[in-house]
Design a protein around this motif. Structure first.
Motif, short mmCIF file in Angstrom:
data_model
loop_
_atom_site.label_atom_id
_atom_site.label_comp_id
_atom_site.label_asym_id
_atom_site.label_seq_id
_atom_site.Cartn_x
_atom_site.Cartn_y
_atom_site.Cartn_z
N GLN A 15 -17.61 11.74 -7.10
CA GLN A 15 -18.10 11.14 -5.56
C GLN A 15 -16.94 10.94 -4.31
O GLN A 15 -17.08 11.32 -3.69
N LEU A 16 -15.65 10.42 -5.10
CA LEU A 16 -14.50 9.69 -4.51
C LEU A 16 -14.28 11.27 -3.52
O LEU A 16 -14.32 11.72 -2.73
N ASP A 17 -13.47 12.35 -5.31
CA ASP A 17 -14.00 13.61 -4.72
C ASP A 17 -14.35 14.03 -3.62
O ASP A 17 -14.15 14.94 -2.41
N ASP A 18 -15.85 14.68 -3.77
CA ASP A 18 -16.74 14.49 -2.84
C ASP A 18 -16.48 13.33 -1.22
O ASP A 18 -16.69 14.47 -0.07
N TYR B 113 -16.21 1.23 0.76
CA TYR B 113 -16.00 0.20 -0.56
C TYR B 113 -14.53 -0.14 -0.63
O TYR B 113 -14.24 -0.56 -1.70
N VAL B 114 -14.02 1.59 -0.88
CA VAL B 114 -12.50 2.20 -0.63
C VAL B 114 -11.38 0.86 0.22
O VAL B 114 -10.91 0.59 -0.13
N ALA B 115 -12.05 0.79 1.14
CA ALA B 115 -11.70 0.32 2.20
C ALA B 115 -12.02 -0.98 1.89
O ALA B 115 -10.32 -2.38 2.27
N ARG B 116 -12.42 -1.13 1.47
CA ARG B 116 -12.08 -3.19 0.75
C ARG B 116 -11.34 -3.44 -0.55
O ARG B 116 -11.48 -4.78 -0.76
N LEU B 117 -10.89 -2.58 -1.37
CA LEU B 117 -10.02 -3.03 -1.55
C LEU B 117 -9.09 -3.40 -1.39
O LEU B 117 -8.56 -2.74 -0.52
N PRO B 118 -8.39 -4.00 -2.32
CA PRO B 118 -6.73 -4.60 -2.12
C PRO B 118 -5.51 -3.42 -1.84
O PRO B 118 -6.09 -2.42 -2.54
N GLU B 119 -4.75 -3.44 -1.15
CA GLU B 119 -3.74 -3.09 0.10
C GLU B 119 -3.38 -1.21 -1.19
O GLU B 119 -3.70 -0.46 -0.94
N ARG B 120 -2.98 -2.37 -2.14
CA ARG B 120 -2.33 -1.01 -3.15
C ARG B 120 -3.14 -0.44 -4.20
O ARG B 120 -3.45 0.84 -4.25
N GLN B 121 -4.34 -0.86 -4.56
CA GLN B 121 -5.46 0.31 -5.07
C GLN B 121 -5.69 0.74 -4.29
O GLN B 121 -6.26 2.12 -4.35
N ARG B 122 -6.05 0.83 -3.09
CA ARG B 122 -6.64 1.47 -1.83
C ARG B 122 -6.18 2.54 -1.73
O ARG B 122 -6.44 4.07 -1.79
N ASP B 123 -4.54 2.28 -1.44
CA ASP B 123 -3.71 3.59 -1.28
C ASP B 123 -3.90 4.19 -2.74
O ASP B 123 -3.53 5.56 -2.50
N ALA B 124 -3.89 3.77 -3.82
CA ALA B 124 -3.74 4.36 -4.73
C ALA B 124 -5.08 5.71 -4.82
O ALA B 124 -4.48 6.95 -5.16
N ILE B 125 -6.10 4.93 -4.83
CA ILE B 125 -7.19 5.91 -4.69
C ILE B 125 -8.17 6.93 -3.87
O ILE B 125 -7.37 8.05 -4.08
N SER B 126 -6.65 6.65 -2.27
CA SER B 126 -7.07 7.22 -1.88
C SER B 126 -6.12 8.77 -1.64
O SER B 126 -6.16 9.71 -1.16
N LEU B 127 -4.43 8.78 -1.68
CA LEU B 127 -4.00 8.96 -2.00
C LEU B 127 -3.67 10.42 -3.08
O LEU B 127 -4.22 11.53 -3.48
N ARG B 128 -4.45 9.76 -3.96
CA ARG B 128 -4.99 10.44 -5.56
C ARG B 128 -5.92 11.20 -5.44
O ARG B 128 -6.13 12.67 -5.47
N HIS B 129 -7.47 10.90 -4.35
CA HIS B 129 -8.42 11.61 -4.21
C HIS B 129 -8.10 12.00 -2.76
O HIS B 129 -8.67 13.04 -2.32
N PHE B 134 -0.28 12.34 -9.71
CA PHE B 134 0.22 11.00 -9.43
C PHE B 134 1.72 11.12 -9.32
O PHE B 134 1.93 9.87 -9.07
N GLU B 135 2.33 11.89 -9.73
CA GLU B 135 3.87 11.78 -9.60
C GLU B 135 4.22 11.12 -8.62
O GLU B 135 4.70 10.53 -7.81
N GLU B 136 3.97 12.08 -7.12
CA GLU B 136 3.73 12.27 -5.22
C GLU B 136 2.97 11.10 -5.20
O GLU B 136 4.31 10.01 -4.50
N VAL B 137 2.20 10.22 -5.42
CA VAL B 137 1.74 9.02 -5.90
C VAL B 137 2.80 7.76 -5.76
O VAL B 137 2.74 7.16 -5.56
N GLY B 138 3.11 8.16 -6.95
CA GLY B 138 3.51 6.99 -7.39
C GLY B 138 5.65 7.14 -6.47
O GLY B 138 5.53 6.09 -6.52
#
Lengths: 413, 168
Positions: A15-18, B113-129, B134-138
């Motif tokens: 879902q996130l990918d989408d 919901y992603v926007a409500r995550l703590p900053e680093r978690q939000r960043d990790a999700i956003s950058l990954r997706h 993961f290397e670039e995210v790191g």
């Protein structure tokens, strides 16, 4: 991690990918932003981009011929009253009566006493032109203008135009300038005159030559249609040439003089800050006998000429028109009444636009010169530039209308 | 422009949508996302002559600029308003029903919901997706690749719980 939890997480990842793949800006944003970026960068960078694959490449061209630097005769066109037909704002500036005299590269202006001596002329236009979609303002929206007029965004869409002022033009004829497209040999002569020698390598299309001197490299490009530009050079010092303590305008002038590049045409000099670069701009003017002088404008209606970029007090780049010999002929001018009518009738010089169609009161008009490409030769043609501002959704726009100043009977388009 | 550097126009076309999506997952309105995205590409455009492909990938370079621009946005506008929304779980973009409907179609609810995550978690999700490794995210988050993976998976679980709570 249980299988169920694992499946849930995998589903969430899908879902996130989408979500990330389908979340995109509104339609038109991509084009608008790109046009804003294009409009914000100086014209020479657009020229550079057009030749991006050429300018950094390896070139093999014959060595420059023996220097045959012509001592130039520049006929000085008398500068009389500046017939500012309305406002002529230009920011903090100083007018430089750039001296006539010897000019590298063989620039010379010949007067042709025969009225209409170049025959029927193509008309200058503002805004997007054929094949210029990526270099010109967007058809449906305004674009941010260069720093010189950052307060207002040029708008080329439809508008209901109003003009309530008087427009008086005290002349019946106006000069048109013509140059023939220079050859590689012309570029070589210009390069030699400034102390540069040809680099090895074959210039690609659009590039007349690449050269090197002990303290700079030089690339000379032929005219381009998109963006509209005369043959130009890009000079890049190999190390910043510094005039410690000098004001930017003085440092720029000193550099141009020391390299024989001080323009012989009249200009108004302005200084702008662009990020960490100070840009000294020589806004080119053409003499209009009996009416003063008129600025050269680009396809956005912005004045331009020659630019010297400085970082600190060090010159880091010079970009300007290659000196070229020009012929001149006089043409009957469109009457002011005709010009106003034409301006009001031209609701748009581009497609699309703001909804509802804005009403714009044109509050200024001036004679300007615009480059018109015509194959193996090009013209600098006079035109009336009308402009007025309006606000839509909190954004201030400037609407500009260009009306050819050459009488319609002497125009081919 | 050196030949090993792609034309900026290519980067622009390839990354505009991804950068916008990344930014949109951080901020509260599509208007803010557009403003920040525009700033990202203006900054990138200006800095591109200094971009060195041997030091980083275009994606990592652009997302670094995007991340900084987003942080600048928060600094400029203050996080208080955003945090308030987070606490109250207010829907975003409620002033723009048409845009909200469209955004929902585009998974805006999930990004909320992603926007409500703590900053680093939000960043990790956003950058990954947004397509980064993961290397670039790191690298962007100044941690190791393994730490980025752990942070991401922790964020994913927190996100799942948030979604479950409100969308059972």
């Amino acid at each position: 991690v249980s299988d169920e939890e694992d499946r849930e997480l995998q589903a969430l990842q899908r879902q996130l990918d989408d979500a990330f793949q389908t979340t995109r800006p509104r339609g038109g944003f991509e084009d608008e932003l790109w046009a804003r970026m294009q409009a914000r960068r100086p014209w020479w960078q657009r020229v550079q981009a057009a030749f991006a694959t050429l300018i950094g490449g390896v070139r093999r061209i014959p060595p420059a011929p023996a220097a045959t630097v012509a001592v130039l005769l520049v006929l000085v066109i008398s500068i009389g009253l500046l017939g500012s037909l309305g406002h002529r704002g230009g920011g903090a500036s100083s007018t430089a009566g750039l001296s006539e005299g010897a000019q590298p590269g063989g620039a010379q202006t010949h007067f042709n006493p025969v009225a209409g001596g170049f025959g029927q002329l193509p008309s200058p236009v503002l805004g997007p032109g054929p094949g210029a979609a990526d270099m010109n303002p967007p058809k449906e929206a305004g674009v941010r203008s260069p720093a010189a007029s950052a307060a207002a965004t040029p708008y080329f869409g439809p508008a209901d135009l109003v003009w309530a002022d008087e427009l008086n033009v005290p002349i019946s004829e106006v000069p048109v300038f013509r140059y023939m497209e220079p050859s590689a040999q012309d570029a070589n002569r210009f390069a030699t005159s400034v102390g540069a020698a040809a680099q090895s390598g074959q210039p690609g299309p659009g590039v007349l030559g690449s050269y090197s001197a002990p303290d700079f490299t030089l690339t000379v490009a032929s005219s381009t249609q998109s963006p509209k530009r005369e043959p130009s050079y890009i000079l890049t010092p190999k190390a910043g040439s510094s005039a410690a303590g000098a004001a930017a305008a003085d440092a720029a002038a000193a550099y141009l003089r020391s390299h024989g590049l001080m323009p012989t045409w009249q200009a108004t000099v302005i200084v702008e800050q662009a990020g960490d670069i100070v840009r000294v701009r020589y806004l080119r003017e053409f003499a209009v006998p009996g009416s003063g002088s008129a600025f050269l404008i680009d396809s956005l209606g912005e004045r331009y000429g020659l630019e010297v970029d400085l970082s600190g007090s060090a010159v880091v780049q010079v970009v300007g028109p290659m000196p070229i010999a020009m012929d001149t002929a006089l043409y009957r001018i469109t009457s002011s009444g005709q010009a106003v009518q034409s301006a009001l009738a031209s609701g748009a010089s581009g497609g699309g636009g703001i909804t509802p169609t804005p009403t714009v009161r044109l509050t200024s008009a001036e004679i300007v010169y615009s480059l018109v490409w015509a194959g193996d030769h090009s013209f600098y043609e006079p035109a009336y530039l009308f402009s007025g501002t309006f606000t839509s959704n909190g954004v201030t726009y400037v609407k500009r209308v260009l009306v050819p100043a050459v009488d319609p009977s002497q125009r081919s388009s | 422009v050196p030949t090993d550097r792609p034309p900026f126009e290519d980067l622009y076309r390839d990354f505009l949508g991804r950068i916008y999506a990344y930014v949109r997952a951080q901020v509260t309105s599509s208007a803010d996302a557009e403003d920040i995205t525009a700033q990202v590409f203006m900054n990138a455009f200006q800095a591109y002559p200094r971009f060195e492909t041997r030091n980083t990938t275009p994606a990592a370079w652009l997302f670094r600029i995007a991340r900084n621009a987003t942080l600048d946005h928060f600094r400029a506008h203050g996080r208080r308003e955003r945090l308030q929304r987070t606490v109250e779980h207010q829907p975003l973009d409620e002033h723009d029903p048409a845009g909200m409907a469209e955004d929902r179609i585009r998974y805006q609810a999930l990004l909320t919901y992603v926007a409500r995550l703590p900053e680093r978690q939000r960043d990790a999700i956003s950058l990954r997706h947004s397509g980064l490794t993961f290397e670039e995210v790191g690298v962007l988050m100044k941690c190791t690749e393994d730490a980025a993976k752990m942070l991401y998976h922790r964020a994913l679980k927190v996100l799942r719980e948030s979604v479950k709570e409100e969308m059972p």
